[in-house]
Design an enzyme around this catalytic site. Structure first.
Site, short mmCIF file in Angstrom:
data_model
loop_
_atom_site.label_atom_id
_atom_site.label_comp_id
_atom_site.label_asym_id
_atom_site.label_seq_id
_atom_site.Cartn_x
_atom_site.Cartn_y
_atom_site.Cartn_z
N CYS A 166 0.84 -1.20 0.00
CA CYS A 166 0.00 0.00 0.00
C CYS A 166 0.88 1.25 0.00
CB CYS A 166 -0.95 0.04 1.18
SG CYS A 166 -2.05 -1.37 1.31
N ARG B 74 5.26 -0.49 -4.97
CA ARG B 74 4.93 -1.19 -3.73
C ARG B 74 3.83 -2.22 -3.94
NH1 ARG B 74 6.67 1.76 0.89
NH2 ARG B 74 4.98 0.92 2.13
N TRP C 231 -3.54 -2.30 -1.31
CA TRP C 231 -3.35 -3.72 -1.59
C TRP C 231 -4.32 -4.47 -0.69
CZ3 TRP C 231 -0.97 -5.66 -5.60
CH2 TRP C 231 -0.61 -7.01 -5.63
N ASN D 294 -2.39 2.37 6.06
CA ASN D 294 -1.62 1.17 5.74
C ASN D 294 -1.53 0.31 6.98
OD1 ASN D 294 -1.16 2.20 3.21
ND2 ASN D 294 1.00 2.65 3.54
N GLY D 295 -1.55 -1.00 6.82
CA GLY D 295 -1.42 -1.88 7.97
C GLY D 295 -2.69 -2.69 8.19
N GLU E 265 17.44 -18.38 -4.36
CA GLU E 265 17.12 -17.03 -4.82
C GLU E 265 16.83 -17.02 -6.31
OE1 GLU E 265 16.56 -12.89 -5.17
OE2 GLU E 265 16.25 -14.39 -3.60
N LYS F 89 13.35 -15.62 -7.96
CA LYS F 89 13.31 -14.51 -8.89
C LYS F 89 12.51 -14.86 -10.14
CE LYS F 89 14.99 -12.11 -7.10
NZ LYS F 89 14.27 -11.44 -6.01
N GLU G 236 8.75 -15.06 -9.31
CA GLU G 236 8.20 -13.74 -8.96
C GLU G 236 7.78 -12.96 -10.20
OE1 GLU G 236 10.15 -11.97 -4.88
OE2 GLU G 236 11.43 -12.04 -6.64
N HIS H 293 16.19 -38.18 -4.59
CA HIS H 293 15.33 -38.49 -3.45
C HIS H 293 13.91 -37.94 -3.66
CE1 HIS H 293 18.63 -40.08 -1.02
NE2 HIS H 293 19.36 -39.12 -1.56
N LYS I 222 6.37 -4.55 -2.53
CA LYS I 222 7.79 -4.35 -2.25
C LYS I 222 8.11 -4.51 -0.78
CE LYS I 222 11.99 -3.18 -3.40
NZ LYS I 222 12.80 -4.14 -4.16
#
Length: 638
Positions: free
Chosen positions: A2, A27, A98, A124-125, A511, A515, A518, A534, A633
């Site tokens: 947000c 964001r 968001w 926000n929150g 990572e 990436k 994402e 395995h 973000k």
């Protein structure tokens, strides 16, 4: 997650707010809105979807189809400026949401208002006790329009204002009733000269202009207007007027703090000729690593690197005595921590545990006061990481924070802070934040090794000299990016992508897989290469791409065997390696060679081709890599 903006001054607020929200698009958001006091009323305009939808809703004009690149951006900017003709006022707040409580919709979008439209807020929150508060308000006759937790706040505020007749007191009393995290911006029709802002566990800054002042969730929103800011601390408020700003704690007591000056300017938050922020930030890694490294490496009179120095230098004794390092982080920062585990064990010979912060906070971790607790967060505001930090502090541990954001919550609450000097990272998927985090932890491992006597002066000098050469080697990789781009053009429709590696390379694989998923939405996973047999090998078929990362020469035969296994089952194989011989001849469809480097530090190089591959796959699949769906973000809520 947000975005909040606010403006009080002499300009028309509408376009200022919309253009500021544009700077916070990275964001992540699914709706946008503004509330502007026009002199007669607070006019609220909000809409589901992109910011362009908000400009179109206000002006009634639609951006023509077919515009691309600069043509589209120019038209969008002109339309944002045109909104001033339709909503006129010099005081306002804005928000990109968001969705958490309630689906994305016009109604659930912010700002939210009280029943008579005289108070408007952005938030926000998450308000954790909103359900109980909402039930009580509804029992008293309050009618709710949305499904959000935020609307509870504005109705509570309305009640407190009617009881006290003072909007500031009303805000203070309301804050004491809220449980959870929040950054708030408040405007009231009866107080047309001010914005009230407050924060608890969610970032908020105040921008200080000349004859105008601002609030924002992050610095880029206001950089075109000012570089002087207050970083609001935990449980602090600000009251913004045109000509000054007053700061308070949650008890209403005035506080004094010095403003900070943002050293980087708006150009650093622009694309600079690149098509996307992500590719720009990939290319900024040589500079980011150089900037992060240069002030920390100590040299003797001949220019030979001999030691590591950190600004605060508060914890030398703690490092000497520590029995263990506990690293806690989320997402990309967690993967940096996994690389660091190998580094601290190899260089400093220290026990290391790495925890996902969201798991750490809910178990009963076994901690010792001799442990060093390390948190890693690009934004310095990651909710789960902050909770882990506070848990460790409560148990008496020393905490080191690694973050890119000066003034962030983790930087204030930790005992020691190491800043990654990467500059602003706008793309949602971290690239330069990751490599600078890894670099800082390499430097810390070298420092710890020196302090603990596990690393000789000669070994330290060798590692530091090699680190100094890493930025140039990354540039070599970037100069050869066409090879990765071509390979991506052949592989972007694969059903499954598996990254495999051993030791440091296994950590880098984590990572690399993240990436790719994402930004391209391709199904990708990472395995320690020895684990293929395995279970995961059952998934290998001709629609599979396996990317092997191989930077340790003594393990080339092992990783080569894994490549033969998957290739024999129809998979396409790429290997990222520094091998200059024939270790992988006939075992891979593409051998991408990185410059020669010690296996200890090679993680800084092997991740670069993986970043490029993820970027190019996203482009070829028609997705915007800067704004991945469903991602934000800075994750400031659970």
């Amino acid at each position: 997650m947000c975005g909040i903006v606010g403006y009080v001054g002499n300009k028309n607020a509408t376009s200022v707010l919309i253009r500021a929200l544009k700077k916070l698009e990275y964001r992540g958001y699914d709706s946008a809105g503004i509330a502007v006091y026009t002199g007669d009323e607070i006019v609220v305009k909000k809409v589901k979807g992109a910011l362009k939808n908000l400009s179109e809703r206000i002006t009634g004009e639609v951006i023509p189809e077919g515009l691309k690149g600069n043509e589209y951006s120019d038209y969008e900017n002109k339309l944002a400026l045109k909104t001033d003709e339709f909503v006129k006022g010099t005081l306002g707040i804005g928000h990109t949401r968001w969705a958490t409580h309630g689906e994305p919709s016009d109604t659930n979008s912010h700002p939210h208002t009280n029943m008579d439209g005289t108070i408007s807020i952005v938030h926000n929150g998450i308000i954790e006790n909103y359900a109980d508060l909402k039930a009580k308000l509804q029992a008293q006759g309050v009618v709710f329009k949305s499904q959000t937790d935020t609307e509870v706040v504005v109705h509570l505020l309305d009640q407190k204002y009617k009881a006290t007749g003072d909007i500031f007191k009303a805000v203070i009393e309301t804050l004491h009733m809220l449980e959870g995290s929040y950054a708030l911006g408040v405007v009231c029709k009866n107080y047309p000269d001010r914005i009230i802002a407050a924060r608890k566990e969610s970032p908020l800054i105040v921008g200080l202009g000349k004859g105008e002042n601002f609030i924002a969730s992050d610095v880029p929103a206001i950089l075109e207007h000012t570089r002087d800011v207050y970083y609001l601390g935990e449980r602090e408020l600000a009251v913004l007027y045109t000509d000054h700003v007053d700061l308070f704690n949650f008890e209403g007591e005035k506080i004094i703090k010095q403003p900070s000056h943002v050293e980087w300017d708006i150009d650093a938050a622009e694309k600079g000729g690149y098509e996307h922020f992500m590719i720009k930030e990939i290319h900024e890694q040589p500079k980011g690593l150089t900037d992060t490294m240069r002030p920390r490496i100590v040299k003797d009179g001949s220019g030979k690197p001999t030691d590591v120095y950190f600004e605060e230098n508060k914890m030398d004794d703690a490092w000497k005595k520590a029995s263990r390092v506990v690293i806690t982080a989320c997402g990309t920062a967690y993967h940096a921590g996994v690389v660091a585990k190998y580094a601290f064990e190899k260089i400093a010979r220290m026990k290391v545990d790495v925890d996902v912060a969201s798991e750490f906070r809910y178990r009963d971790p076994i901690l010792d006061k001799s442990d060093i607790f390390m948190v890693v967060s690009q934004s310095g505001e990651t909710a789960d990481t902050l909770s882990a930090l506070r848990l460790a502090k409560a148990q008496g541990l020393k905490v080191v924070a690694i973050t890119n954001c000066v003034g962030s919550t983790v930087s204030r609450e930790a005992d020691d802070v190491i800043y990654t000097l990467a500059g602003p990272e706008i793309a949602v998927a971290s690239t330069k934040a990751y490599t600078t985090q890894v670099l800082c932890m390499f430097l810390l491992a070298i420092k710890a090794g020196k302090l603990r006597g596990t690393l000789s002066d000669e070994e330290a000098t060798k590692l530091l000299s090699e680190l100094e050469g890493i930025p140039a080697k990354i540039q070599q990789i970037l100069d050869g990016k066409d090879i990765i781009q071509k390979f991506a053009s052949q592989q972007f429709n694969k059903d499954k992508i598996f990254y495999i590696g051993r030791q440091f390379d296994s950590a880098t694989s984590l990572e690399s897989a993240l990436k790719l998923k994402e930004v391209s939405y391709m199904h990708s996973e990472a395995f320690a290469a020895g684990e293929l047999k395995h279970g995961p090998i059952a998934l290998i078929d001709p629609q599979t791409l396996v990317v092997a990362i191989a930077s340790e020469p003594k393990l080339y035969d092992k990783i080569g065997s894994n490549m033969v296994e998957v290739k024999s089952r129809g998979a396409t194989v790429m290997v990222i390696t520094q091998d200059e011989g024939d270790a992988f001849d006939g075992k891979a469809d593409l051998v991408f060679k990185i410059p020669e480097c010690s296996s200890t530090l090679a993680s800084l190089l092997t991740v670069i081709p993986a970043q490029l591959f993820a970027y190019y796959c996203a482009i070829m699949r028609g997705f915007n890599p800067d704004k991945p769906r469903n991602l934000a973000k800075s994750v400031t809520v659970e």
